[in-house]
Design an enzyme around this catalytic site. Structure first.
Site, PDB file in Angstrom:
ATOM      1  N   LEU A 148       0.686   4.015  -7.434  1.00 46.78           N
ATOM      2  CA  LEU A 148       0.625   4.135  -5.986  1.00 46.78           C
ATOM      3  C   LEU A 148       0.122   2.809  -5.440  1.00 46.78           C
ATOM      4  O   LEU A 148      -0.779   2.194  -6.022  1.00 46.78           O
ATOM      5  CB  LEU A 148      -0.339   5.255  -5.564  1.00 46.78           C
ATOM      6  N   ASP A 149       0.675   2.360  -4.329  1.00 48.06           N
ATOM      7  CA  ASP A 149       0.202   1.131  -3.705  1.00 48.06           C
ATOM      8  C   ASP A 149      -1.267   1.284  -3.316  1.00 48.06           C
ATOM      9  O   ASP A 149      -1.730   2.399  -3.031  1.00 48.06           O
ATOM     10  CB  ASP A 149       1.031   0.802  -2.462  1.00 48.06           C
ATOM     11  N   PRO A 150      -2.027   0.182  -3.263  1.00 51.39           N
ATOM     12  CA  PRO A 150      -3.449   0.273  -2.900  1.00 51.39           C
ATOM     13  C   PRO A 150      -3.710   0.988  -1.576  1.00 51.39           C
ATOM     14  O   PRO A 150      -4.691   1.727  -1.456  1.00 51.39           O
ATOM     15  CB  PRO A 150      -3.870  -1.198  -2.831  1.00 51.39           C
TER      16      PRO A 150
ATOM     17  N   ALA B  29      -2.006   3.383  -0.320  1.00 51.08           N
ATOM     18  CA  ALA B  29      -1.576   4.784  -0.376  1.00 51.08           C
ATOM     19  C   ALA B  29      -2.673   5.644  -1.005  1.00 51.08           C
ATOM     20  O   ALA B  29      -3.498   5.162  -1.784  1.00 51.08           O
ATOM     21  CB  ALA B  29      -0.295   4.914  -1.187  1.00 51.08           C
TER      22      ALA B  29
END
Length: 301
Positions: free
Chosen positions: A43-45, A47
């Site tokens: 997951l992107d930071p 998110a």
């Protein structure tokens, strides 16, 4: 056949906090419990939501979880876009907010962005080019070829357009980039947009209610009781029962035979196998009733 856990082996469903990288979460769990830990998709930071970690022998089956469907709650802002497709990047274009109704945007989502679609992944992503992630090149201003990828959007729910933002729930196949979806939608509407908020509701077959807070896990004395069974993510595969002798053959890398008609495994490439009601691993069809070991774990049978 019931789900099986072995000491420090299973899947850990973390509700990833905002601003923390997936790698940082993995490192925290690894340091705290001194065990082998991986993830089944980042997951992107910026998110939040379900981050599936594989612990111990479960790392052997992570690639089967990576292919599962996912659900997200996303917020898209119109009027500008960034080089990363989200708020982590630098604004590179400004434009007007589309003068459309919620119903019109919903129709465009259904007609142009539902089913099998092609996406261009963000240049700031963990996909690899010549052994390095895309973001390595993007941060250094080095252009690389980025090919479109096929993905599938199953459905949208709870679409709400309150200019200049759009919120919606997206259920999609693995490999879908919601950042790309957000930016592509803006272009389709004749303007610019980017993702400003993202939460992953779930990764199939699990649900949001099964997630654990990271601090809660780190405060625990053990992972026992917190892990999901290793075979829980494999229920989409056919199942077969094998004998102890067949299990030991698989452990030695030998092929075994299974009567496909009897075990309902005909035409199935991968099969999860059980011995004495214990999950033993995954085998793959070679020819007719002949199967080879793919991933086999140590268990007492």
């Amino acid at each position: 056949m019931s789900g099986q856990l072995t000491p420090l082996a299973g899947f850990l469903l973390i509700d990833k906090p905002y601003g923390m990288s997936s790698a940082h979460v993995v490192a925290k769990i690894r340091r705290r419990f001194k065990c082998k830990v991986g993830h089944t998709g980042t997951l992107d930071p910026l998110a939040t939501g379900m981050l599936v970690l594989s612990v111990g022998d479960a790392t052997k089956f992570a690639r089967f979880s990576i292919t599962q469907d996912k659900s997200y709650h996303a917020t898209v802002a119109f009027g500008y876009t960034t080089d990363s497709g989200d708020l982590d990047g630098t604004i590179v274009q400004y434009g007007p907010t589309p003068k459309l109704t919620q119903a019109q945007i919903q129709q465009i989502l259904i007609s142009d962005f539902t089913g099998d679609i092609l996406q261009t992944p963000p240049k700031f992503s963990a996909l690899k080019y010549k052994g390095r992630p895309y973001y390595y090149y993007a941060r250094r201003g080095i252009p690389i070829p980025i090919e479109q990828r096929s993905t599938c959007i199953h459905k949208y729910d709870n679409i709400t357009f309150t200019p200049p933002t759009l919120t919606l729930d997206v259920t999609c196949s693995s490999g879908t980039y919601i950042r790309s979806l957000a930016c592509d939608l803006g272009r389709q509407l004749g303007g610019y947009s980017c993702l400003i908020q993202l939460r992953r509701h779930y990764v199939a077959p699990w649900c949001a209610q099964q997630m654990l807070e990271l601090d809660q896990v780190l405060a625990s004395d053990t992972l026992a009781g917190l892990l999901r069974p290793m075979d829980e993510t494999l229920y989409h595969l056919a199942a077969a029962t094998i004998t102890p002798a067949q299990y030991h053959s698989l452990r030695q890398g030998q092929y075994i035979t299974i009567q496909s008609s009897k075990e309902d495994c005909a035409d199935k490439v991968f099969i999860r196998v059980y011995c004495s009601d214990k999950f033993c691993g995954i085998i793959a069809k070679v020819d007719d009733d002949l199967y080879k070991p793919v991933k086999v774990i140590t268990c007492s049978v």
